[in-house]
Scaffold this active site. Sequence first.
Site, PDB file in Angstrom:
ATOM      1  CG  ASN A 152      10.575  33.687 -41.029  1.00 40.70           C
ATOM      2  OD1 ASN A 152      11.393  32.797 -40.839  1.00 40.70           O
ATOM      3  ND2 ASN A 152       9.630  33.591 -41.970  1.00 40.70           N
ATOM      4  CB  ILE A 165       2.159  26.093 -48.632  1.00 37.27           C
ATOM      5  CG1 ILE A 165       2.699  27.347 -49.319  1.00 37.27           C
ATOM      6  CG2 ILE A 165       2.752  24.827 -49.248  1.00 37.27           C
ATOM      7  CD1 ILE A 165       4.163  27.626 -49.064  1.00 37.27           C
ATOM      8  CB  VAL A 166       0.309  23.343 -44.680  1.00 38.81           C
ATOM      9  CG1 VAL A 166      -0.475  24.240 -43.737  1.00 38.81           C
ATOM     10  CG2 VAL A 166       0.317  21.922 -44.171  1.00 38.81           C
ATOM     11  CG  PHE A 226       6.055  22.481 -37.499  1.00 39.51           C
ATOM     12  CD1 PHE A 226       6.117  21.362 -38.307  1.00 39.51           C
ATOM     13  CD2 PHE A 226       6.906  22.554 -36.394  1.00 39.51           C
ATOM     14  CE1 PHE A 226       6.995  20.329 -38.029  1.00 39.51           C
ATOM     15  CE2 PHE A 226       7.789  21.531 -36.104  1.00 39.51           C
ATOM     16  CZ  PHE A 226       7.840  20.415 -36.920  1.00 39.51           C
ATOM     17  CE  LYS A 269      -1.604  29.198 -36.700  1.00 43.31           C
ATOM     18  NZ  LYS A 269      -0.290  29.637 -36.259  1.00 43.31           N
TER      19      LYS A 269
HETATM   20  O1  PMT Z   1      13.868  26.679 -38.940  1.00 47.99           O
HETATM   21  P1  PMT Z   1      14.254  26.648 -37.480  1.00 47.99           P
HETATM   22  O2  PMT Z   1      15.165  27.794 -37.112  1.00 47.99           O
HETATM   23  O3  PMT Z   1      14.797  25.310 -37.065  1.00 47.99           O
HETATM   24  O4  PMT Z   1      12.924  26.902 -36.613  1.00 47.99           O
HETATM   25  C1  PMT Z   1      11.901  25.958 -36.614  1.00 47.99           C
HETATM   26  C2  PMT Z   1      10.516  26.632 -36.686  1.00 47.99           C
HETATM   27  C3  PMT Z   1      10.266  27.430 -35.434  1.00 47.99           C
HETATM   28  C4  PMT Z   1      10.429  27.549 -37.920  1.00 47.99           C
HETATM   29  C5  PMT Z   1       9.473  25.441 -36.827  1.00 47.99           C
HETATM   30  O5  PMT Z   1       9.547  24.631 -35.707  1.00 47.99           O
HETATM   31  C6  PMT Z   1       8.056  25.981 -37.015  1.00 47.99           C
HETATM   32  O6  PMT Z   1       7.356  26.286 -36.077  1.00 47.99           O
HETATM   33  N1  PMT Z   1       7.617  26.114 -38.295  1.00 47.99           N
HETATM   34  C7  PMT Z   1       6.315  26.716 -38.665  1.00 47.99           C
HETATM   35  C8  PMT Z   1       6.430  28.208 -38.673  1.00 47.99           C
HETATM   36  C9  PMT Z   1       5.135  28.893 -39.056  1.00 47.99           C
HETATM   37  O7  PMT Z   1       5.115  29.563 -40.052  1.00 47.99           O
HETATM   38  O8  PMT Z   1       4.098  28.649 -38.285  1.00 47.99           O
HETATM   39  P2  PMT Z   1       2.628  29.280 -38.467  1.00 47.99           P
HETATM   40  O9  PMT Z   1       1.941  28.964 -37.200  1.00 47.99           O
HETATM   41  O10 PMT Z   1       2.708  30.702 -38.910  1.00 47.99           O
HETATM   42  O11 PMT Z   1       2.013  28.447 -39.661  1.00 47.99           O
HETATM   43  C10 PMT Z   1       1.200  27.298 -39.473  1.00 47.99           C
HETATM   44  C11 PMT Z   1       1.492  26.273 -40.530  1.00 47.99           C
HETATM   45  O12 PMT Z   1       1.068  26.752 -41.802  1.00 47.99           O
HETATM   46  C12 PMT Z   1       2.955  25.890 -40.699  1.00 47.99           C
HETATM   47  O13 PMT Z   1       2.994  24.514 -40.964  1.00 47.99           O
HETATM   48  C13 PMT Z   1       3.388  26.689 -41.909  1.00 47.99           C
HETATM   49  O14 PMT Z   1       4.427  26.022 -42.628  1.00 47.99           O
HETATM   50  C14 PMT Z   1       2.111  26.694 -42.732  1.00 47.99           C
HETATM   51  N2  PMT Z   1       1.950  27.845 -43.626  1.00 47.99           N
HETATM   52  C15 PMT Z   1       1.846  29.103 -43.129  1.00 47.99           C
HETATM   53  C16 PMT Z   1       1.607  30.160 -43.999  1.00 47.99           C
HETATM   54  C17 PMT Z   1       1.474  29.895 -45.376  1.00 47.99           C
HETATM   55  N3  PMT Z   1       1.267  30.875 -46.234  1.00 47.99           N
HETATM   56  N4  PMT Z   1       1.586  28.648 -45.831  1.00 47.99           N
HETATM   57  C18 PMT Z   1       1.810  27.625 -44.984  1.00 47.99           C
HETATM   58  O15 PMT Z   1       1.929  26.472 -45.420  1.00 47.99           O
END
Ligand code: PMT
Length: 409
Positions: free
Chosen positions: A219, A316-317, A332, A346
Amino acid sequence: MQILQGKKILLGISGGIAAYKTPELVRRLKEKGADVRVVMTEGAKAFITPLTLQAVSANAVSDSLLDTQAELAMGHIELAKWADFILIAPATADIIAKIAAGMANDLLTTLCLATAAPIAIAPAMNQQMWHSQATQKNINTLTAWQYTLFGPGAGEQACGDVGLGRMLDVPELVDLTCQAIAAGNNNTSVEQKPLTGQKWVITAGPTREAIDPVRYISNHSSGKMGFAIAAAAQELGAEVTIISGPVNLTTPLNCKKIAVNSAIEMHQQALTYAPTSDVFVACAAVADYRIDNIANEKIKKSQDTMQLNLIKNPDIVADVAALENKPFTVGFAAETQDVKHYAQDKLARKNLDMIAANNVATVGQGFNSDNNALTVFTPNNEKELSLMNKSELAKQLVQYIHQTLLGSQ
Ligand code: PMT
């Protein structure tokens, strides 16, 4: 104003092959406004000439302790007092050993003893030499004396070995110099470092899910947001570990970086570091799915369409938040619609303490932008952090995490 405007930087060059990069280093530091003076060891002159460095620095180059003419112009004590910051790059195993032994048998080692300025060293040597007990002992001595380490980096070395010991590239050295000087300017006292004693683990950047040996799914995450949070937490005194997917960023000063590729690797490292941490921030854009069967050989082009079988990656989180002794866990949420609804979902579903939501459909923020805006949710509160550069935003987020954590104890 340029970031190094008016700063006096003394660049010490010792005798390693990486010395060939130093004219570029001088130019980049000067571009940022610094006044640069160069001191060379005898060994350095075998790799690069004083004339070249004189030309790029626009200052006389010093190379001898016992030069009456040079002492007339600017003696070694004046030079030691002149510098706001000393950077030794490349720093060979030999110069590191001499400094750690307190020697003063040439100009550069004498300056290290005679200066009150902060000193950073950028080691450059063969990987075996870097790992040797003697070098490691000397490095420990210098860091205990508040010398700052810039690197070394890992990769292929001039001798053909692969491993730790490469001098960092010029842009990284310039970035770290700017950070070190800015940190010195802030002169933050222990009282102003409220995160002292805390361990923060931050995931950052994208993950890459291999399809075959040459292709992957990923991504647009650049890692900027996660690295800015790491820098902000470190500045406030935290011991910071960044677990990062592939990014093109300098690791913030005094932060430890664990480089990973896939979600599975990030998951493994997160569960290694999180149990002993106080705060875990999941800023990485982790791939939700990976390829079921990664092809061992490059997939050949044949049919007009093809299908990839995907399986879910571990969350992971959520797994960190499920730990018995969980750190304060911040997620996030990257959303393109219904931001509040999805973020709060979330927060609850993953059992998080806080979630920072960003609308990644808005132009000029989110993925790979220098700016961002966040709405931060806890189970009871909602806080807006308006559009600003990621570095300032990260400072505000780190402060908010700290206050919320204090309130929850
Ligand atoms: O890296 P940059 O270019 O500065 O951009 C920043 C960003 C947009 C990436 C950042 O601000 C951001 O939003 N990061 C989270 C991206 C994401 O994967 O969001 P999500 O809504 O899909 O996931 C929710 C949360 O679960 C996140 O904390 C993610 O890290 C976590 N996750 C998701 C999937 C997974 N398998 N394991 C996780 O831990």
